[in-house]
Motif scaffolding. Sequence first.
Motif, PDB file in Angstrom:
ATOM      1  N   LEU A  45       0.828  -1.201   0.000  1.00  0.00           N
ATOM      2  CA  LEU A  45       0.000   0.000   0.000  1.00  0.00           C
ATOM      3  C   LEU A  45       0.863   1.252   0.000  1.00  0.00           C
ATOM      4  N   LEU A  46       1.931   1.261   0.797  1.00  0.00           N
ATOM      5  CA  LEU A  46       2.829   2.410   0.837  1.00  0.00           C
ATOM      6  C   LEU A  46       3.477   2.629  -0.527  1.00  0.00           C
ATOM      7  N   SER A  47       3.862   1.548  -1.186  1.00  0.00           N
ATOM      8  CA  SER A  47       4.486   1.657  -2.509  1.00  0.00           C
ATOM      9  C   SER A  47       3.524   2.253  -3.528  1.00  0.00           C
ATOM     10  N   MET A  48       2.235   1.947  -3.403  1.00  0.00           N
ATOM     11  CA  MET A  48       1.257   2.508  -4.335  1.00  0.00           C
ATOM     12  C   MET A  48       0.999   3.980  -4.042  1.00  0.00           C
ATOM     13  N   ILE A  49       1.041   4.364  -2.766  1.00  0.00           N
ATOM     14  CA  ILE A  49       0.936   5.793  -2.424  1.00  0.00           C
ATOM     15  C   ILE A  49       2.125   6.550  -3.026  1.00  0.00           C
ATOM     16  N   ALA A  50       3.292   5.919  -2.956  1.00  0.00           N
ATOM     17  CA  ALA A  50       4.513   6.557  -3.460  1.00  0.00           C
ATOM     18  C   ALA A  50       4.598   6.562  -4.974  1.00  0.00           C
ATOM     19  N   GLY A  51       3.831   5.698  -5.649  1.00  0.00           N
ATOM     20  CA  GLY A  51       3.923   5.597  -7.092  1.00  0.00           C
ATOM     21  C   GLY A  51       4.956   4.595  -7.556  1.00  0.00           C
ATOM     22  N   ALA A  78       8.109  12.461   0.023  1.00  0.00           N
ATOM     23  CA  ALA A  78       9.489  12.089   0.352  1.00  0.00           C
ATOM     24  C   ALA A  78       9.425  10.804   1.155  1.00  0.00           C
ATOM     25  N   MET A  79      10.359   9.896   0.868  1.00  0.00           N
ATOM     26  CA  MET A  79      10.300   8.568   1.468  1.00  0.00           C
ATOM     27  C   MET A  79      11.561   8.273   2.270  1.00  0.00           C
ATOM     28  N   VAL A  80      11.371   7.673   3.445  1.00  0.00           N
ATOM     29  CA  VAL A  80      12.493   7.235   4.275  1.00  0.00           C
ATOM     30  C   VAL A  80      12.436   5.712   4.339  1.00  0.00           C
ATOM     31  N   GLY A 145      16.639  13.664   7.294  1.00  0.00           N
ATOM     32  CA  GLY A 145      16.995  15.029   6.887  1.00  0.00           C
ATOM     33  C   GLY A 145      16.841  15.247   5.411  1.00  0.00           C
ATOM     34  N   ARG A 146      17.204  14.233   4.617  1.00  0.00           N
ATOM     35  CA  ARG A 146      17.057  14.335   3.166  1.00  0.00           C
ATOM     36  C   ARG A 146      15.577  14.492   2.793  1.00  0.00           C
ATOM     37  N   ALA A 147      14.696  13.791   3.513  1.00  0.00           N
ATOM     38  CA  ALA A 147      13.259  13.904   3.248  1.00  0.00           C
ATOM     39  C   ALA A 147      12.724  15.259   3.678  1.00  0.00           C
ATOM     40  N   ILE A 148      13.140  15.723   4.849  1.00  0.00           N
ATOM     41  CA  ILE A 148      12.642  17.003   5.381  1.00  0.00           C
ATOM     42  C   ILE A 148      13.046  18.169   4.483  1.00  0.00           C
TER      43      ILE A 148
END
Length: 369
Positions: A45-51, A78-80, A145-148
């Motif tokens: 499900l998370l992968s589908m939210i992320a595309g 942004a994904m961690v 930090g990279r995501a933020i």
Amino acid sequence: MGALSIRKVRKSYAGVEILKGIDIDIEQGEFLILVGPSGCGKSTLLSMIAGLDEITSGDVFIADRRVNDLSPKDRDIAMVFQSYALYPSMTVRENISFGLEIRKMPKAERDAAVDRVAQILQIEHLLDRRPSQLSGGQRQRVAMGRAIARNPALFLFDEPLSNLDAKLRVEMRTEIKLLHKRLGTTIVYVTHDQIEAMTLGDKIAVMKAGEVQQFGTPSDIYRNPANLFVAGFMGSPSMNFIKAKVCESGSGLGLEMESGGERFAFPAVNGEGLAAWKGREVIVGIRPEQITEVVDSHGDDPRVVRQSLPIVLSEPTGPDTLLLVHINGAKVTCRVCPDFAGVPGEKMALMFDLSKVVYFDPSTEQRIK
């Protein structure tokens, strides 16, 4: 619609349905936990939210925008990751700023963003180091930090703490919660750890076999589980389940019990839905913290009963001692103060707070209300 809306989302691989119609809505700034055992579909499900994975049917909206057909870079996310996914040849500063550079952000703005993020995460002294020179917790801070730095509409965390040791997991859990409070960002966080789910989330979706078993606040899910799976999965130690026959007891209903050859009955507190179950067996759910040493603070509360039971096993944990007793053949865990813990092989007077007890249908495993 709010920050994230998942509408009747399904996913199939080679004719096998992995997700079976997921419906979830969260508002801006909420922290959503997707929790469940391995293979339940939460990472899919998370992968589908992320595309990163295609949706078989249904819709995903991020900030009121349908994103089904958008690439990951166009979804403002942004994904961690669990594995940190840092570039080993780059310094911390370069890792954080790389995504901003790809998006053609001017250097002065990139430097300001890196400095801001480093201050928030307290990693200013690490900016010139490479990932190989960092501890696991420091690498996870850099990944965050990279995501933020991107300042996206939605943060996605895929089991980010699973590679850390127990002590560091607790510390990082606190860091993530403080970060969310400070930034007010919208987060979707995948974990199989129900303690992470309870401590971090504003909303929790408990998943099993591709379906959401229950969606709600941590308190509601813990106190009012929808079914046997949710009741057993959420909580550590998990809820006790005791099969008991519903009987008449005084002016109301009771529950037949047996331990160590002694028979007794508990009042069927919260048993408004049990009238049709008289003479039949139900599953009684009671959490370990509701079975303690006897204290006098409850007075004459009829929902609190006392019973002496043989102690089978004692497990000191430090602040508490977990005692194991047998009731109706079931192993029942009690949480008591170490100073009052009984000795295995002897009887101990225990206090059962039945005010939050719940009941389940043995055949359907659904809550009886």
